[in-house]
Design a protein around this motif. Sequence first.
Motif, PDB file in Angstrom:
ATOM      1  N   THR A   1       0.294   7.064  10.322  1.00 57.72           N
ATOM      2  CA  THR A   1      -1.042   7.404  10.815  1.00 57.72           C
ATOM      3  C   THR A   1      -2.057   6.332  10.429  1.00 57.72           C
ATOM      4  OG1 THR A   1      -0.498   9.754  10.630  1.00 57.72           O
ATOM      5  CG2 THR A   1      -2.839   9.169  10.819  1.00 57.72           C
ATOM      6  N   ALA A   2      -1.911   5.788   9.215  1.00 51.89           N
ATOM      7  CA  ALA A   2      -2.822   4.734   8.755  1.00 51.89           C
ATOM      8  C   ALA A   2      -2.677   3.471   9.596  1.00 51.89           C
ATOM      9  CB  ALA A   2      -2.553   4.417   7.283  1.00 51.89           C
TER      10      ALA A   2
ATOM     11  N   ASN B   1      -4.326   4.187  13.170  1.00 47.78           N
ATOM     12  CA  ASN B   1      -5.791   4.173  13.243  1.00 47.78           C
ATOM     13  C   ASN B   1      -6.419   2.888  12.736  1.00 47.78           C
ATOM     14  OD1 ASN B   1      -5.879   4.321  10.384  1.00 47.78           O
ATOM     15  ND2 ASN B   1      -5.935   6.578  10.419  1.00 47.78           N
TER      16      ASN B   1
ATOM     17  N   THR C   1      -6.151   1.467   9.719  1.00 49.62           N
ATOM     18  CA  THR C   1      -6.377   1.331   8.270  1.00 49.62           C
ATOM     19  C   THR C   1      -5.411   0.328   7.657  1.00 49.62           C
ATOM     20  OG1 THR C   1      -7.093   3.638   8.217  1.00 49.62           O
ATOM     21  CG2 THR C   1      -6.562   2.596   6.103  1.00 49.62           C
ATOM     22  N   GLU C   2      -4.163   0.343   8.142  1.00 50.50           N
ATOM     23  CA  GLU C   2      -3.144  -0.592   7.654  1.00 50.50           C
ATOM     24  C   GLU C   2      -2.666  -1.475   8.804  1.00 50.50           C
ATOM     25  OE1 GLU C   2      -2.488  -0.848   4.616  1.00 50.50           O
ATOM     26  OE2 GLU C   2      -3.001   1.053   3.660  1.00 50.50           O
ATOM     27  N   THR C   3      -2.160  -2.668   8.459  1.00 46.45           N
ATOM     28  CA  THR C   3      -1.672  -3.613   9.474  1.00 46.45           C
ATOM     29  C   THR C   3      -0.248  -3.292   9.901  1.00 46.45           C
ATOM     30  OG1 THR C   3      -3.063  -5.338   8.534  1.00 46.45           O
ATOM     31  CG2 THR C   3      -1.279  -6.050   9.977  1.00 46.45           C
TER      32      THR C   3
ATOM     33  N   SER D   1       0.869  -1.169   0.000  1.00 45.13           N
ATOM     34  CA  SER D   1       0.000   0.000   0.000  1.00 45.13           C
ATOM     35  C   SER D   1       0.910   1.224   0.000  1.00 45.13           C
ATOM     36  CB  SER D   1      -0.910  -0.023   1.237  1.00 45.13           C
ATOM     37  OG  SER D   1      -1.764   1.096   1.232  1.00 45.13           O
TER      38      SER D   1
ATOM     39  N   TYR E   1       2.283   5.132  -0.090  1.00 43.23           N
ATOM     40  CA  TYR E   1       1.960   6.449   0.454  1.00 43.23           C
ATOM     41  C   TYR E   1       3.027   7.442   0.008  1.00 43.23           C
ATOM     42  CZ  TYR E   1      -1.591   4.413   3.503  1.00 43.23           C
ATOM     43  OH  TYR E   1      -2.699   3.785   3.986  1.00 43.23           O
TER      44      TYR E   1
END
Length: 979
Positions: A183-184, A187, A189-191, A173, A175
């Motif tokens: 940050t992902a 929170n 959103t990502e592992t 993924s 960025y």
Amino acid sequence: MKRLGRLIMLLILIIGFPSFCYARDDSIDWTAEELAFMEEHPVIRLGVDPMFVPFEFFDNDGTYQGITSDYLEIISEKTGLEMQVIKGLTWTEAYEKALHGEVDMLPAISKTSAREQYFLFSEPYYYFKRVIVIRESTENISSIEDLYRQTVAVQKNSSHHSYLAEYPQINLSLYDSVEAALTAVANGTETAFMGNLATTNYLINSTGLTNLKYVAFEAEQQQGLYFSVRNDWPVLIGIIDKTLATITPEERIAINSKWVGATVEPDYGPIYQAILIISGVIILIWLVSIYWILRLRREIEKRKKIQTDLEQAKQEAEAANNIKSSFLARMSHEIRTPLNAITGMAYLVKKTQVTLTQKMYLDRITQSANTMLSIINDILDFSKIEAGKIELERVAFNLDLVIQDVINIVSYKIEEQQLGFKLSKDPKIPNCYFGDAKRIEQILLNLINNATKFTTTGEVAVDVRLVARESNFYHLAFTVSDTGIGMSDEQIKNLFEPFAQGDASINRRFGGTGLGLSIVKSLVEMMNGEIAVYSTEGEGSTFIVELSLEKDQKKEQEYEQQVSSLYFNDIKTLVLEKTGANMNIIDSYLGAFGMHCELTTSPASAVNMLELENGKFSEPFDLLILDYNTPAGGGFKFVEMIQDNRKILKKPRVIMLLPMMREDLFDKLDSQGVDIGIGKPIIPSVLYNGILEIFRTKAIVANQVFKQEDKDSLENNYGILVVEDNKTNQLIAKSLLEPAGFRVWLGNDGQEGIDLFKVHCTEIDLILMDLHMPVLNGYEAAQQIRELSVEIPIVAMTADVIEGVKEKCESYGIHHYISKPFNPEKFVETIRKIASAETKGKENRIKEANSQSIEQNSRKVADAPVLDREEGLRYMGDNAVLYERVLKAYFNENQEVIENLDFAIKAESFQEAAQIVHKVKSSSGSIGAKQLFEIAKDFQKALESGAEKEIINFYSQFVAAMKLLLDTIEPAEDSGGQE
């Protein structure tokens, strides 16, 4: 005014585009080409990553800062070159401009093989560690292998992007910035995220992402930071390398301490704002809750009453279940005890002078007793399946013997209903496997009995075929088909439900409990197999069970060597069988034995072939395999005709295939000139043994005598005390043990057993103990005997099969267990094994020597340093706080490593053990545990190669080193938690 305007523009350029302009350092030995280059190119355009902290970034004032900035300042000072930063670019945009030659240098970049195609690289000027970042709540990620089949966040066009691209098992993924990726992960959103330790640590501290942790891996590898320039400027690389060589260690340490050691204050403004919003929401919820609390009080009272009723119902259900379990255990015990007498006495009668027919009748008694036992076991099995407590055995077995036992049990019912029965088995299938033979027999018995029950005319067929082979595992398909009443689709849907049959009419007409197929399905699924059913109403049904069985390599090799004997190649065989299907089956079996045969369905043709093969033009037949029902007058009359035929110069040896349930024919074999009789259906190993008995009898007898002499030498003068209150069971045990060479004492209850042991303690070598006896039970008797001797082996001999009996026996010092009713031959064999184990003291001394060796290895490990903190700090960028955090994570994650490793090695799952060691190796090197890292490397190689001696040696070293390391870092964990 014009001059003033020019001065203002110059100031804007100086402020807007930071540069480093200094005089050239003439102490460096510049070449003429390098001097010319610096004159020709005084300004170097830089493409930077604005968020690559602490290496390069722009501060709040827009000034270019970081470790790389300080190195560029030194290079400008020593070369006189002006380093011009192009602002307003993301890292992706800067990288793209460098590819197209619009930027001259990328000052903070890692080297990869893909990038070397477009850029030239200096010597590395800084090293950093690559880490995985996950949430604190995430577990089971400790190495790169744990990221397989997962999605990992990574900065686009970074070295970590190139690194992960080499792992197709990992999804990426992308960025534009590290901060967005972190940050992902925070929170959810990502592992996971992968990046360098310094940048990641800096951003986590500055953004207040407190729910993240690091996972260090690849301890033996460090990542370098380089200056890269366009590939048509090789001279500039030489200039940069010469300048880097003049930077002193003190200057490098100062730069590192300036940026890596700096603390960053988190921006708590957004957090405070979020707290205010959440507080307002909480107050609102609190007000609403007061309303609902008042309203729900009555509902709570109702639920309390319901809960009380449920608790009472649960207690009543548990009490009923305990009564059921107690009843099942009592019923099982009471039935098993007389069954043991039936099977034992039948076995003893078979040892006397009985006719072949009487022997078969005794076999039927034993088989019927076993059938009754299987019914009891079915009831207990269903109870265990309901509770999820059924267990499978893994023992060596012969598939042909399993099939033979099944046929012997079902043959009576098939013959009684006058049904045809066909058996076919693929000759390519091995005979010897590891698995639970009793459960496979139970599956086949249930399926064949079910087929027989619902078939009134026609036949039942059993077929065993090889589906596929996978290494040492064979995927077999057992097919049971019938020509019975068949089933509808609706009946098939409910077929495997317990206590259910097709419909009420079937239940009245055919009877049965409806448990059989339910148990079959449960057992097949426990063996990781599959069961399928196909049926047509009025035509019949077919059940297919697919199981994967592991071949017993050693026993199968012995069997194959025996079967493939060249001696059988010269046996010329004629087969007379009226059914083409049976004739083809016999042909395939003989072919597997290495024999060639002639086939015919006509008795007249068979006689003609025997007359023509008279030795003048071809060799006569050595063996005639004859179906009893094929000749018109029966098989015996046909054999008599052959014996009287003078044209047949050499009479063949005869094997006659007899119908099912015609035991009376076996008594007539000798008087009718038949060498061997074999009951249908034909099983390969039975046919083979029949041929072997005819043509190699002396070899078999010699081998049996030799084995018996070997057993007698072991059991001579071995004394056994049998403590049993049932006189019949006493008689059976004594009658079985004394002919095997054992001396036997009998005790009627526990107290008599103790008294006999006190008198004959020097002569008694083993005690067989019943558990339920008058005066003193087996548990209490064993407990008192243990006070007299801790070494005497005590074997429980009981009809109790409920869960917990074996564990209770162990607690009273009874370490062996035999269940009633027992197989007489297995009973004697079990006693032999225990006796043999007790007489072999050498093995214990060898084990003791091995344990001493393990202790010596442990002492060697203890003498060496277990943790190099300086090296560990270096991997963490000399960040002590971060290092203590990593040690804490290491300590928590490795608490169960030794236990898991011990379990895997005992189960001989060496590949699983290698994975455990590999994970420990990766993380141990990262914290500076060099000794454990080196041991783990060698240990992993030994596990992957399966070298058992090396595994034992390295295992002791690994365990000792791991325990020392965990003891060493535990105080660091405590102190780290207080800071």
